[in-house]
Design a protein around this motif. Sequence first.
Motif: not given
Length: 192
Positions: A5, A8, A12, A35-40, A71, A146
């Motif tokens: 995190r 990220l 960012e 856009k940010t995301r953490l893999k589950q 992204r 998408s």
Amino acid sequence: MMEFRCALMEIETKLNVLNSEFALTHNRNPIQTIKTRLKQPVSILEKLHRKELEVNIFNVEEYLADIAGVRVICSFPEDIYTVADLLLHQDDIRMLEIKDYIKKPKESGYRSLHLIVEVPIFLSEGKKPRKVEIQFRTIAMDFWASLEHQLRYKKHLENAEEISRELRDCADKITSLDYRMQELRGKIEYAD
């Protein structure tokens, strides 16, 4: 997960600073959204099993490059390469891998620039490098990806091959439109 995190947040922040500076010097923003995301955790476990790796921290850190994902949606194709280049020229960013699906699209028509980078995070016990996957796309590329992703969930289609051909055709048309819009922007900028 906290360390990823933090990675990220580092990326960012760097991208936001570059976008702000670009806006001052060029009177426009090359980045539309970030856009940010953490893999589950479940997805991390599934990926380790798919790669036939033992579930441990070493394997997560060593063999998975997409736990932290960013992204970056840009206005024009040339903005993708400009922003990526500016980011990679920062002395604390280490480029590990590049996959250019814009210059060489996937068979499906998918286009994006993927970078795997290593960025330092600064913790109380010291500095640690962490991997981040960054995907750069235009607005049109993101729109296509998408929708294509949604359509791919419907796996049992009788006309799957025809749909794949049509998706590739749409991807080609979107790419053509991206470059036409970029040319128009150039004509407008040079008219001033």
